[in-house]
Design an enzyme around this catalytic site. Sequence first.
Site, PDB file in Angstrom:
ATOM      1  N   TYR A   1      44.322  48.905  39.463  1.00  0.00           N
ATOM      2  CA  TYR A   1      43.030  49.455  39.041  1.00  0.00           C
ATOM      3  C   TYR A   1      41.938  49.144  40.051  1.00  0.00           C
ATOM      4  CZ  TYR A   1      38.435  49.699  37.119  1.00  0.00           C
ATOM      5  OH  TYR A   1      37.093  49.970  36.980  1.00  0.00           O
TER       6      TYR A   1
ATOM      7  N   GLU B   1      33.503  45.063  40.064  1.00  0.00           N
ATOM      8  CA  GLU B   1      34.745  45.275  39.327  1.00  0.00           C
ATOM      9  C   GLU B   1      35.320  43.961  38.809  1.00  0.00           C
ATOM     10  OE1 GLU B   1      35.898  47.993  38.281  1.00  0.00           O
ATOM     11  OE2 GLU B   1      34.555  49.318  39.392  1.00  0.00           O
TER      12      GLU B   1
ATOM     13  N   ASP C   1      41.847  51.522  33.544  1.00  0.00           N
ATOM     14  CA  ASP C   1      41.520  50.277  32.865  1.00  0.00           C
ATOM     15  C   ASP C   1      41.642  50.535  31.367  1.00  0.00           C
ATOM     16  OD1 ASP C   1      39.281  51.752  32.230  1.00  0.00           O
ATOM     17  OD2 ASP C   1      37.834  50.308  33.010  1.00  0.00           O
TER      18      ASP C   1
END
Length: 235
Positions: A139, A56, A157
């Site tokens: 997120y 991520e 996102d």
Amino acid sequence: MPLKRIRSERNPAPLPSPAPPERRRFRSRLLAWYRRHGRDLPWRKTDDPYHILVSEIMLQQTQVHRVLPKYAEWLDKYPSLGALAAASEEDVTRTWYPLGYNIRPRRLHTIAREAVARYDGRLPADEKTLLSFKGIGAYTAGAIRSFAFRERAAILDTNVARVLFRVFVGTGDPKSHAMKRHLWTISETLVPARDVFDFNQALMDLGAMVCVARNPKCLVCPMAKSCKALRQQQR
């Protein structure tokens, strides 16, 4: 200024939210599309919270094809939060090259050291504790919870926000604070009780592959029939 206009500005119309039948249709179509077209990515084959965190952070402002080789190299060199925490900042930054945005490896390094110092070298599952780490926002916390721990957690996102705005809202300023809050609410509403991993991955894939920023592929989009932005264009 007419009285009606003054009232409308003081009391703006509520932003639209998907009704239960819309939610069910969206989930069903999205998951069916994902099972046929979802990308085969290495971080989708693990439930290790650290591995998911690495992916991520790497994917922030970086395209998938650039992340793939570096993700494998990084985990080979730093296979755990403990291994990363033990490395020097210089080594970590050097290993990150050439992904750029070098604040990201430093954030990962800081998270690793805090996890070792406070949580026995592990990332916790609860949202509040995840958000206490500098470098983990809403997120990323949602991604870790849904992808690693299979918890019912929303994500938002850039790609996901674009999909939800086009499908469920269609008009307005997608970058306004009020709209972003509303899109978070929509995302939270849509998350299913089951198949959370696939659902959130599917949302990201749809935004990355079909509902792209420029020249979206509406003809092959599973949401074309219910997309409010597309209806606005067709008027």
